[in-house]
Design a protein around this motif. Sequence first.
Motif, mmCIF file in Angstrom:
data_model
loop_
_atom_site.group_PDB
_atom_site.id
_atom_site.type_symbol
_atom_site.label_atom_id
_atom_site.label_comp_id
_atom_site.label_asym_id
_atom_site.label_seq_id
_atom_site.Cartn_x
_atom_site.Cartn_y
_atom_site.Cartn_z
ATOM 1 N N MET A 139 0.833 -1.201 0.000
ATOM 2 C CA MET A 139 0.000 0.000 0.000
ATOM 3 C C MET A 139 0.869 1.254 0.000
ATOM 4 O O MET A 139 0.568 2.250 -0.673
ATOM 5 N N ILE A 140 1.961 1.212 0.753
ATOM 6 C CA ILE A 140 2.876 2.356 0.815
ATOM 7 C C ILE A 140 3.629 2.506 -0.504
ATOM 8 O O ILE A 140 3.822 3.621 -1.007
ATOM 9 N N ILE A 141 4.042 1.393 -1.066
ATOM 10 C CA ILE A 141 4.732 1.413 -2.364
ATOM 11 C C ILE A 141 3.850 2.060 -3.425
ATOM 12 O O ILE A 141 4.305 2.906 -4.201
ATOM 13 N N ASP A 142 2.579 1.689 -3.439
ATOM 14 C CA ASP A 142 1.654 2.261 -4.413
ATOM 15 C C ASP A 142 1.422 3.746 -4.158
ATOM 16 O O ASP A 142 1.432 4.554 -5.095
ATOM 17 N N ALA A 143 1.220 4.109 -2.905
ATOM 18 C CA ALA A 143 0.930 5.507 -2.573
ATOM 19 C C ALA A 143 2.100 6.422 -2.908
ATOM 20 O O ALA A 143 1.912 7.540 -3.424
ATOM 21 N N LEU A 144 3.312 5.950 -2.638
ATOM 22 C CA LEU A 144 4.506 6.784 -2.835
ATOM 23 C C LEU A 144 5.192 6.523 -4.175
ATOM 24 O O LEU A 144 6.227 7.122 -4.469
ATOM 25 N N ARG A 145 4.614 5.622 -4.969
ATOM 26 C CA ARG A 145 5.141 5.306 -6.303
ATOM 27 C C ARG A 145 6.599 4.850 -6.243
ATOM 28 O O ARG A 145 7.457 5.317 -7.006
ATOM 29 N N LEU A 146 6.866 3.931 -5.348
ATOM 30 C CA LEU A 146 8.228 3.434 -5.187
ATOM 31 C C LEU A 146 8.554 2.436 -6.300
ATOM 32 O O LEU A 146 7.842 1.459 -6.482
ATOM 33 N N PRO A 147 9.644 2.659 -7.025
ATOM 34 C CA PRO A 147 10.008 1.766 -8.134
ATOM 35 C C PRO A 147 10.735 0.516 -7.640
ATOM 36 O O PRO A 147 10.945 0.328 -6.430
ATOM 37 N N GLU A 148 11.129 -0.318 -8.569
ATOM 38 C CA GLU A 148 11.857 -1.544 -8.256
ATOM 39 C C GLU A 148 13.127 -1.233 -7.481
ATOM 40 O O GLU A 148 13.787 -0.218 -7.708
ATOM 41 N N LEU A 149 13.452 -2.101 -6.546
ATOM 42 C CA LEU A 149 14.633 -2.002 -5.679
ATOM 43 C C LEU A 149 14.534 -0.863 -4.654
ATOM 44 O O LEU A 149 15.530 -0.429 -4.093
ATOM 45 N N VAL A 150 13.295 -0.411 -4.414
ATOM 46 C CA VAL A 150 13.044 0.544 -3.333
ATOM 47 C C VAL A 150 11.953 -0.062 -2.458
ATOM 48 O O VAL A 150 10.911 -0.490 -2.975
ATOM 49 N N PHE A 151 12.177 -0.091 -1.137
ATOM 50 C CA PHE A 151 11.249 -0.778 -0.242
ATOM 51 C C PHE A 151 11.110 -0.006 1.066
ATOM 52 O O PHE A 151 12.103 0.356 1.692
ATOM 53 N N PRO A 152 9.863 0.268 1.512
ATOM 54 C CA PRO A 152 9.673 1.007 2.763
ATOM 55 C C PRO A 152 10.056 0.155 3.975
ATOM 56 O O PRO A 152 9.560 -0.961 4.131
ATOM 57 N N VAL A 153 10.931 0.689 4.804
ATOM 58 C CA VAL A 153 11.416 -0.049 5.965
ATOM 59 C C VAL A 153 10.770 0.456 7.254
ATOM 60 O O VAL A 153 10.360 -0.329 8.105
ATOM 61 N N THR A 154 10.676 1.777 7.405
ATOM 62 C CA THR A 154 10.032 2.330 8.592
ATOM 63 C C THR A 154 9.473 3.707 8.284
ATOM 64 O O THR A 154 9.948 4.384 7.359
ATOM 65 N N THR A 155 8.475 4.089 9.050
ATOM 66 C CA THR A 155 7.862 5.408 8.917
ATOM 67 C C THR A 155 7.938 6.119 10.253
ATOM 68 O O THR A 155 7.755 5.491 11.311
ATOM 69 N N VAL A 156 8.197 7.422 10.216
ATOM 70 C CA VAL A 156 8.309 8.220 11.436
ATOM 71 C C VAL A 156 7.436 9.459 11.301
ATOM 72 O O VAL A 156 7.546 10.193 10.319
ATOM 73 N N THR A 157 6.551 9.680 12.276
ATOM 74 C CA THR A 157 5.816 10.948 12.325
ATOM 75 C C THR A 157 6.616 11.917 13.176
ATOM 76 O O THR A 157 7.240 11.529 14.175
ATOM 77 N N VAL A 158 6.596 13.197 12.770
ATOM 78 C CA VAL A 158 7.434 14.206 13.423
ATOM 79 C C VAL A 158 6.634 15.486 13.652
ATOM 80 O O VAL A 158 5.877 15.913 12.775
ATOM 81 N N GLY A 159 6.829 16.097 14.809
ATOM 82 C CA GLY A 159 6.189 17.375 15.079
ATOM 83 C C GLY A 159 6.550 17.875 16.461
ATOM 84 O O GLY A 159 7.245 17.199 17.228
ATOM 85 N N TYR A 160 6.067 19.073 16.776
ATOM 86 C CA TYR A 160 6.283 19.613 18.114
ATOM 87 C C TYR A 160 5.284 18.963 19.068
ATOM 88 O O TYR A 160 4.086 18.930 18.785
ATOM 89 N N PRO A 161 5.744 18.423 20.195
ATOM 90 C CA PRO A 161 4.870 17.639 21.084
ATOM 91 C C PRO A 161 3.705 18.442 21.649
ATOM 92 O O PRO A 161 3.846 19.609 22.022
ATOM 93 N N ASP A 162 2.553 17.781 21.715
ATOM 94 C CA ASP A 162 1.379 18.331 22.382
ATOM 95 C C ASP A 162 0.950 17.392 23.504
ATOM 96 O O ASP A 162 -0.234 17.304 23.839
ATOM 97 N N GLU A 163 1.916 16.687 24.055
ATOM 98 C CA GLU A 163 1.672 15.785 25.174
ATOM 99 C C GLU A 163 3.001 15.462 25.848
ATOM 100 O O GLU A 163 4.074 15.685 25.282
ATOM 101 N N MET A 164 2.924 14.980 27.077
ATOM 102 C CA MET A 164 4.099 14.507 27.789
ATOM 103 C C MET A 164 3.744 13.180 28.451
ATOM 104 O O MET A 164 3.504 13.092 29.647
ATOM 105 N N PRO A 165 3.670 12.128 27.630
ATOM 106 C CA PRO A 165 3.255 10.826 28.173
ATOM 107 C C PRO A 165 4.332 10.244 29.082
ATOM 108 O O PRO A 165 5.512 10.618 28.992
ATOM 109 N N PRO A 166 3.952 9.334 29.948
ATOM 110 C CA PRO A 166 4.961 8.669 30.790
ATOM 111 C C PRO A 166 5.886 7.827 29.927
ATOM 112 O O PRO A 166 5.506 7.370 28.854
#
Length: 247
Positions: A139-166
């Motif tokens: 699904m990620i390959i299709d969405a991001l149009r990743l060609p041959e020999l490219v493979f999604p390994v991990t995804t990271v969301t990034v932003g300024y925190p709006d919480e301080m969880p334990p």
Amino acid sequence: MIETVRNRRTIRKYLSEDIPVDLLNDLLETSFRASTMGGMQLYSVVVTRDAEMKSLLSPAHFHQPMVEEAPVVLTFCADFRRFSLWCEQRKAVPGYNNLMSFMNAAMDTLLVAQTFCTLAEEKGLGICYLGTTTYNPEMIIDALRLPELVFPVTTVTVGYPDEMPPQVDRLSREAIVHQEVYRDYTSDDIDRIYACKESLPVNKQFVVENGKETLAQVFTDVRYTQKDNEFMSENLLKVLRKQGFFL
């Protein structure tokens, strides 16, 4: 930096404040100084800021809210395509459509991803790794149009925190570090190592909520079952072949 890592926590809620382009670019470029196999830099990073693109990625990550709410979503990809194209254009014959090459590229990718995350947290940003990347790679390959020999390994969301969880519990150094050779664990070792984790109220609650006898059963019977792992393993191999990493 040591204190930043020691006090880190996963952030899933973010302020609406955007991340300046210059800051993000600097963090990414600096992270590319991470160790890499043979100096080849076998990775690419897809930066997603557009709301429609986040919406397109969301189903692959089981619609976790932070995918659409974070100002930036980064998909870190194992990439042997760029290096292979360079080889072909320089009269060299690449032979990287195999498991070893994928492993090398995946390790490169994770080194860069973790370096980026550490740098981002040092700058006051919050991050969350999405393990769902390897659950739904196609699904990620299709969405991001990743060609041959490219493979999604991990995804990271990034932003300024709006919480301080334990902070989430971690096993002790004694549980993980082996001196000189691997020393296998006795039954007493296992009891001692996992005693703290099993005694935490939140984990006790997991056991009760799931109708189980032990915390281990929550992992084996509910969260990460053999059936699910085998299904996702078959899918992972199928998509790896489709992307050219297996003959």
